[in-house]
Design an enzyme around this catalytic site. Structure first.
Site, short mmCIF file in Angstrom:
data_model
loop_
_atom_site.label_atom_id
_atom_site.label_comp_id
_atom_site.label_asym_id
_atom_site.label_seq_id
_atom_site.Cartn_x
_atom_site.Cartn_y
_atom_site.Cartn_z
CG HIS A 124 -1.67 0.99 1.23
ND1 HIS A 124 -1.83 2.35 1.38
CD2 HIS A 124 -3.53 0.38 0.92
CE1 HIS A 124 -3.34 3.33 1.02
NE2 HIS A 124 -4.03 2.28 0.98
NE ARG A 135 -3.46 7.77 -1.36
CZ ARG A 135 -2.91 6.57 -2.35
NH1 ARG A 135 -3.02 6.62 -3.54
NH2 ARG A 135 -3.63 5.55 -1.33
#
Ligand SMILES: Cc1cc2nc3c(=O)[nH]c(=O)nc-3n(C[C@H](O)[C@H](O)[C@H](O)COP(=O)(O)OP(=O)(O)OC[C@H]3O[C@@H](n4cnc5c(N)ncnc54)[C@H](O)[C@@H]3O)c2cc1C
Ligand code: SF4
Ligand code: SF4
Ligand code: FES
Ligand code: FES
Lengths: 251, 257, 606
Positions: free
Chosen positions: C244, C264
């Site tokens: 990740h 994000r």
């Protein structure tokens, strides 16, 4: 930034045990759980402790740190002075299995007794419509990570083992509140809250709210409103009368 | 199977902070207040100084009342102070108030004295039976308190007169009575029962937008219920003390206009 | 030997989303069902999932449908996914999510009162059903409460160490060799327990604990992968491990803890130490058509998705992780070796606290960073394994009769890289299918049940107690630490042949150390012993990863070779399958990728 800290950790099982003192290294940014893990890896390989996420999300690593019910993974070492002795003990309210691990099955038994969610049918298009404002109150209670810290700290059972039979504990009182406020749920649990889950035992002294790592306002937003809802049903002749003559209080 | 056992830890608590400070402060303040208010309620004197009446004696409903601030309904024995007839209501709301319950259960009854500190009692049944099950009538005291709030506003409003009863004046006393009325009102509307009644009992806020707004407002105030509880306690005592000072002639009212 | 015995139709190993969903379905299909899990109920990894559940419900974008979701999933996995799984997943996810509401889940809402959906990397439309950033908690709690309401038996804090196989009965002939049950121990007491059952569903999650920097917990030791191999099943796609892009990097004790992609999705951007939004420099050709080229376009996209292309920060995870890795290597990293993830300067504090409450809390408590005022420091962390048990897409049946696998432990669905949010939906879709198939499998064998072989039980018990027998051996924590270091250094994000060869050598050496280690104390709740029993699983799985990664001479998704940086046509059609050879070694075979039917290939031509 590394220093040696003094830790007192309760070690033992149901047959007995005591606080054992360790000197252990602590690095910058560490939490109590890191130190316990270091003890495990270097000095006490069989030191029993529960944990999973190490980020305050799973509610496994509950213990009492300097007498306060806490998540070990969210208790930073920087909150203690370097010279301070840190005492870590298992949750007092539950039977001990070994070291910091306790038998929390009381909680799972109570969970199983709560009458299950019973929704109204879906709408014609197969969905359930609910507004954000309608779900927010129950959402607060669904943040619960079941760390059992509130159960541990609640004096009703912490200081009175015999009350465990008739009292479900703050976690399950807010579970009842969550269901009672759930916009889809159609089952009535108010009488049960009072008679079976011991709502009346709570004297709203708010220790559950003080220890909840999720910041849930158990007492103000859950237990007291639930008490008020029970008053509607049981102790308020006016609302009772209202419901008898057909004007059900709107929900 | 033998009964499962807890970890053997002898200490009542392992807390290292000064957990006893808070219950101690609560006891001290409440005892002082109770002593003062009991004395004043039974004193049966110095509670009226035109145009102000002490909140302990308001509404004054017997013919034996000093001043003429409120309709007089009956005549009681001389030795009973008019405060006695009415004080049960403000006393009731505070006794059954969810916040004060917490405060006195903790600090007077030590049940528990502080979180994770063992309580001294052998048995505990909380509010499940008589007499404590009676705490559930709290909302009726709230209704009464709201009525009292109106009366206190009315009395404060009467403070816009001078000693002779002429309107259009104001003094420090007026201000004190007004602030007291406001604080007591905030204490009442921030009540948990109030929060429940204005909207909390609904499950579908979106269908009742007005009540949702009201609930939101009361919820905001409710978060500060404890503060209002203490501040209003102080303002009541202060308002009474001011009237006492005026009535005994110790000071004279500071008139603004 | 003291042994507690039980009999069921279906035993589910694992109480995460996949396991619980499987158990619910098996129970509802009439099977006597048990769930076994290593932690307490409700603590499985699923509880940590943050962002959301991907499902093309089209609550916000009517243009969304299963085909778009299918396309995104396949492209995110660089077309290596099993098409049938990706198809079933995209088609069934919306129903699986809605059904959670019937069981009490409360998702965040749209203004119309429907389930709200949020943006995530690699998804064309806002598609993730969520509750703030604690969606996994909602999912697992809902399933847990349903499980409890149905009265399904749960064996908590109980670890399965062996699957038992043998003549298993097949509804008449009785000659089939398949699953007969499972063997394990109670963590609390150390006592042994065996379940006799014709169907076992593996839902044990992933393998991340073999890596040093990981978002995964102690549970993720690859038990299911290893149990399946030992029972004769196969693993597919093991070379693909997802790093990740955004894990915490500071302070050291929290290194690896996840920072959700929602940061994000909700407007956060990545910057290097020079303050540049470097992701614009890393847009691969494969995604160029759908990615914004300028910051202005990227910023407009949050409001208007139709006329703008998505920001490069929301490229699939493998791309972002590699980019961060390169920036740090090039010396443009933060003081603690990460990059900056900044939402503070882009969204109001109130919005951040509302949308990302647990991130706010996590940084505040663990790093003393206020994410509404400062940027976070983040770097890649081992997060998810795409590889897993090779299964039939429709039934999740492994190659051993009676064995099923669902969730992270199953392979194929995500190809070479998983899109965020696709795991939670995977758990629900395939958990349900596995539970159903397992119940049917058991029902077909109602009258001819295989029995547990006593010698196998005795052998399992002996193996479990072995670490106590040895004295003066190494402590398991040291071995685990060395394995984590090895995998981190040598089979990490960027891989080369010599390093992986070295890793295999080290793993072989570690195997010997594991065979010799010893533990102190007794059987009652002894974490050292528990780890000693998990280590062989970790080693076996690590070996599979290293072998497969060494064999695949190309870069694709979660597998990046420095020595073979490009994708390769031949490898695009090939899966690597691991099996256990009779001598205990991992055997690797190449297998052609299943062929997608024309009506689905069309979806990619537009
Ligand atoms: C921090 C984090 C955030 C994530 N966020 C998202 C997200 O937003 N969206 C998304 O889609 N995915 C997300 N994921 C991925 C997703 O959460 C996991 O892939 C998924 O939860 C795995 O579920 P599972 O049911 O397969 O296994 P798990 O939930 O991990 O459950 C495994 C179960 O198996 C049990 N078990 C294991 N071994 C044994 C054994 N030997 N014996 C008995 N029981 C055993 C364990 O005790 C546990 O109960 C996230 C993952 C992490 C770590
Ligand atoms: S407020 Fe009630 S439930 Fe909470 S800890 Fe106190 S007594 Fe227990
Ligand atoms: S309510 Fe809070 S303290 Fe109680 S179990 Fe849940 S998270 Fe823990
Ligand atoms: S380890 Fe999960 S809450 Fe501490
Ligand atoms: S007045 Fe305090 S709660 Fe009602």
């Amino acid at each position: 930034m590394t220093y040696d800290a003094t830790f007192r950790v309760w070690r033992g099982d149901a047959a007995g045990g005591d606080l054992q003192t360790f000197t252990v290294a602590v690095n910058e940014g560490e939490v109590v759980l890191d130190v316990i893990h270091r003890l495990q890896a270097t000095q006490a390989g069989d030191l029993a402790v529960r944990w999973n996420c190490k980020a305050g999300k799973c509610g496994s690593c509950s213990a009492e740190v300097n007498g306060r019910p806490r998540l070990m993974c969210m208790t930073r070492m920087s909150t203690f002075a370097e010279t301070e002795t840190v005492t870590v003990t298992p949750l007092r309210t539950f039977p001990v299995i070994r070291d910091l691990v306790t038998d929390v099955s009381y909680n799972y038994e109570k969970a199983a007794q709560i009458p299950a969610f019973a929704p109204r049918p879906r709408e014609a298009d197969g969905s359930h419509r609910m507004q954000q404002v309608d779900v927010e109150r129950s959402q607060e209670f669904r943040k619960c990570i079941e760390c059992w810290l509130c159960q541990d700290t609640c004096h009703v059972i912490r200081d009175h083992e015999e009350n465990k039979r008739s009292f479900a504990g703050p976690r399950f009182l807010i579970r009842l509140a969550e269901l009672d406020m759930h916009p889809l749920d159609e089952r009535d649990r108010r009488d049960a809250a009072q008679d079976e889950f011991g709502l009346g035992y709570c004297n709203i002294t708010k220790c559950c709210s003080e220890v909840c790592p999720e910041g849930i306002h158990l007492t103000d937003n859950g237990i007291i409103p639930l008490k008020e809802r029970v008053v509607d049903r049981r102790f308020d002749p006016l609302t009772w009368l209202g419901s008898k003559i057909g004007r059900r209080p709107s929900r | 199977m033998p009964a499962p056992r807890r970890a053997a830890i002898a200490e009542r608590t392992l807390r290292t902070d000064r957990w006893w400070v808070q219950p101690l402060v609560t006891v001290v303040v409440l005892v002082l207040f109770i002593a003062y208010s009991t004395f004043r309620a039974f004193q049966n004197a110095y509670y009226y100084a035109e145009p102000y009446i002490s909140p302990f004696y308001s509404p004054c409903i017997t013919t034996r009342c000093e001043g003429d601030s409120f309709p007089e309904f009956f005549t009681g024995p001389v030795w009973i102070s008019p405060a006695i007839y009415i004080l049960v209501l403000p006393l009731g709301i505070r006794l059954t108030c969810y916040y004060y319950r917490k405060a006195y259960y903790r600090s007077f009854w030590l049940s528990p004295p502080a979180c994770a500190v063992a309580e001294p009692h052998r048995r505990y049944t909380g509010e499940t039976r008589f007499p404590l099950i009676g705490q559930n009538v709290h909302r009726y005291f709230l209704y009464a308190a709201l009525l009292f709030n109106l009366i206190l506003f009315y009395e404060a409003f009467r403070g816009f007169r001078d000693e002779t009863g002429e309107w259009g004046h104001m003094g420090l006393g007026t201000l004190i009575l007004l602030v007291n009325a406001v604080m007591l009102f905030l204490y009442s509307v921030s009540c948990h029962s109030c929060r429940h009644i204005v909207g909390g009992r609904l499950n579908n806020f979106s269908r009742h937008p007005l009540r949702y707004r009201a609930w939101g407002l009361v919820s905001k105030l409710n978060a500060r219920h404890m503060q209002y509880a203490w501040v209003s306690l102080l303002t009541v005592a202060l308002a009474d003390f001011y009237v006492f000072l005026l009535a005994t002639g110790t000071i004279t009212d500071l008139r603004f206009f | 030997m003291e042994l507690e015995r039980h009999e069921y139709d279906v035993v589910v190993v694992g109480a995460g989303g996949a396991g619980l969903r499987a158990a619910i379905e098996a129970h509802e299909a009439g099977a006597r069902t048990a769930v076994v899990c290593k932690s307490l109920l409700g603590k499985a990894h699923t509880v940590m999932a943050e962002g959301g559940i991907a499902a093309a419900m089209a609550n916000l974008y009517p243009e969304d449908n299963w085909r778009v979701h299918f396309r995104d999933t396949m492209r995110g996995g660089k077309m290596l996914n099993h098409w049938r799984m990706a198809q079933l997943h995209a088609q069934e996810a919306p129903d699986r999510v809605r059904e959670l509401e019937d069981w009490g889940a409360l998702f965040d809402r749209t203004p119309d009162g429907l389930i709200s959906q949020r943006d995530f990397g690699g998804h064309r439309y806002a598609r993730l059903a969520h509750v703030g950033d604690r969606t996994g908690l909602e999912l697992i709690r809902t399933l847990q409460q349903r499980t409890v309401a149905l009265g399904i038996d749960v064996y908590m804090e109980c670890t399965v160490t062996r699957l038992l196989t043998g003549p298993a009965g097949d509804g008449g002939a009785g000659e089939e060799h398949g699953v007969t049950g499972a063997f394990g121990y109670w963590r609390e007491s150390g006592r042994f327990v065996a379940w006799q059952a014709p169907s076992v569903v593996l839902a044990t999650g992933g393998i991340g604990k073999s890596y040093k920097v990981t978002s995964n917990s102690w549970e993720y030791t690859g038990d299911g992968h290893s149990l399946a191999l030992q029972a004769g099943a196969t693993l597919v796609n093991m070379e693909f491990v997802q790093f990740h892009p955004t894990g915490m990097v500071w302070p050291p004790s929290v290194r690896g803890i996840l920072v959700t992609e929602s940061v994000r999705g909700d407007g956060g951007v990545l910057k290097n130490s020079a303050g540049n939004r470097f992701m614009f420099d890393y847009i691969p050709d494969f995604f160029r058509k759908e990615t914004a080229e300028t910051e202005e376009e990227a910023d407009r996209w949050y409001e208007d998705k139709k006329n703008n292309r998505r920001p490069p920060e929301l490229l699939p995870r493998d791309e972002v992780a590699r980019a961060i890795n390169s920036e740090v290597k090039a010396g443009r990293g933060t003081p603690h070796g990460g990059v900056f993830l900044d939402i503070a300067s882009r969204r109001p504090a109130e919005y951040i606290r509302k949308r990302l409450p647990s991130m706010y809390h996590q940084f505040k408590e663990l790093a003393e960073v206020d994410i509404t005022a400062e940027a976070m420091e983040v770097g890649p962390t081992c997060h998810y394994v795409m590889g897993g048990v090779e299964v039939e897409p429709d039934t999740e049946a492994a190659r051993v009769p009676g064995l099923f696998a669902a969730g992270e432990v199953a392979g194929g669905m995500h190809g070479s890289n998983r899109l965020g949010g696709n795991s939670l939906s995977d758990l629900l879709v395939f958990g349900r299918r596995a539970g159903l198939a397992a119940a049917e499998h058991a029902a077909e064998r109602e009258h001819t049940r295989g029995v547990l072989a006593e010698d196998a039980l005795a052998d399992a018990a002996r193996a479990a107690l072995a670490p106590f027998e040895r004295e003066g051996g190494e402590n398991p924590y040291t071995v685990q630490h060395d394995l984590q270091q090895t995998m981190h250094d040598l089979v990490g994000i960027i891989r080369t042949a010599p390093e992986m060869e070295q890793a295999l050598e080290r793993i072989a050496a570690l195997k010997e150390r594991v065979a010799a280690l010893s533990v102190e104390g007794h059987r009652q709740y002894n974490p050292g012993w528990h780890l000693a029993l998990d280590l062989p699983h970790m080693l076996l799985v690590s070996e599979c990863i290293a072998r497969a990664a060494l064999a695949r001479e190309e870069s694709r998704g979660g597998h990046t070779r420095d020595d073979f940086p490009a994708t390769d046509e031949e490898w695009a059609r090939t899966n690597l399958v691991c099996a256990l050879a009779p001598d205990g070694d991992v055997a690797l075979t190449r297998q052609p990728l299943p062929q997608m039917p024309p009506e689905l290939t069309e979806i990619f031509e537009s």
